[in-house]
Scaffold this motif. Sequence first.
Motif, short mmCIF file in Angstrom:
data_model
loop_
_atom_site.label_atom_id
_atom_site.label_comp_id
_atom_site.label_asym_id
_atom_site.label_seq_id
_atom_site.Cartn_x
_atom_site.Cartn_y
_atom_site.Cartn_z
N ILE A 22 0.88 -1.17 0.00
CA ILE A 22 0.00 0.00 0.00
C ILE A 22 0.92 1.22 0.00
O ILE A 22 1.70 1.41 0.93
N GLY A 30 -6.83 6.45 4.13
CA GLY A 30 -7.29 5.36 3.28
C GLY A 30 -6.33 4.19 3.27
O GLY A 30 -6.74 3.03 3.40
N GLY A 31 -5.04 4.46 3.11
CA GLY A 31 -4.07 3.38 3.10
C GLY A 31 -4.00 2.64 4.42
O GLY A 31 -3.93 1.41 4.46
N LEU A 87 -7.14 0.46 4.90
CA LEU A 87 -7.04 -0.78 4.12
C LEU A 87 -6.12 -1.77 4.83
O LEU A 87 -6.44 -2.97 4.93
N ALA A 107 -2.40 4.55 -2.68
CA ALA A 107 -3.13 5.38 -1.73
C ALA A 107 -2.31 6.63 -1.46
O ALA A 107 -2.30 7.17 -0.35
N LEU A 140 -7.01 4.07 -4.50
CA LEU A 140 -8.09 4.52 -3.62
C LEU A 140 -7.85 5.97 -3.22
O LEU A 140 -6.75 6.51 -3.40
N ASP A 144 -13.53 3.49 0.24
CA ASP A 144 -12.78 2.75 -0.78
C ASP A 144 -12.00 1.60 -0.15
O ASP A 144 -11.95 0.48 -0.68
N ALA A 145 -11.37 1.88 1.00
CA ALA A 145 -10.59 0.86 1.68
C ALA A 145 -11.46 -0.34 2.06
O ALA A 145 -11.05 -1.50 1.92
#
Length: 372
Positions: free
Chosen positions: A9, A15-16, A19, A154, A290, A311-312
Amino acid sequence: MATSPRIAIIGGGPGGLMLARLLQIAGTPATVFERDPHAAHRPQGGSLDLHVETGQRALFLGGLEAAFRAHARPEDQGDRLYDPSGALLFDHDGGGFERPEIDRTDLRAILLDSLDEGTVRWGARVSEVRPRPDGACAVVTEDGAAAYDIVVGADGAWSRVRPLLSDASPLYEGVVFVEMGFEAQTHRFADELTGAGKMFAVGDNRALVAQRNGHGHIRGYAGWRTPEAAAQTLARQPAEEVCAAMLEVFDGWAPVLTEMIRQGTLLAVRPICALPIGHRWTSRPGLTLLGDAAHLMSPFAGEGVNLALADAADLADALTAGQDWTAVAHAEAVIAERARAAAEGSAEGLRTVFSPDGAAPVLQHYRERMAG
């Protein structure tokens, strides 16, 4: 898709990290490449409101609802609107809303604390992501290259991953923001102006904004329409010249408003950029995006981090579903469609605030929102 894929990632933003957290829960570890040398290296920005159906849902899926509630500020959801004379046109305390505020720094800390030690590689600036003949990708940093089966971009507006999937680049939206900082205890005028959340003072293609953050901080912004070359030049100027430029732009506004410019601590100059509305890409096994890397937009819909967290959640489901890349391609379509609607709202929000009609369109927006 491999049963135990090596997942990288790129980017340690919300976001990252979300996830990585969701993959960790599913027993699918990932490595997060983050350019910052440590978590406290730089300010993470101001406050953001998390929405029930996107940001809050992702935190719930990640088992982080209690931590979020402990740091969230439901009392800071109010709105105020002034005109350039300083007249208060609208004031609502935010009661009844379900979008509590949380500082970006606090959100990042919650996510980092939820990850296994070693998940984040600090000080790992990715210079290139390079497809390999065997179908994997090489993630290149100054320490060398490492192979991964799946790479998730991300990494924000100027993503290193996106060019492998799309020719799109962020475009200047015609507005520059100057970000400023205040302390509620020592800047009483800013504390009083801001009220229970955030305030806008809106004039002809110009706006001053203040937003209450946690820990007694207030974040301020001065924004106006200007050509891209002027915005880029401003971003290179010393603080005193930026202040002089702001005072010229807001000449004639009420002193109680321009005091923000005189007393604020300059934090950053930000030309506002966005990817084309409806941006999407042809799905390619082993690579996906994402958050801002997928759908950068202006902040006027309040959706950026919410979309990244949603998104994640979608990508985590797809990557752990035990299916082939078709599951990820489906998630990418969902991500793109959700972002398209948000980007349309964001673009409309920017047009509403930075309008030759001044505060009138913003006041109408607030009234329509209150009417339901």
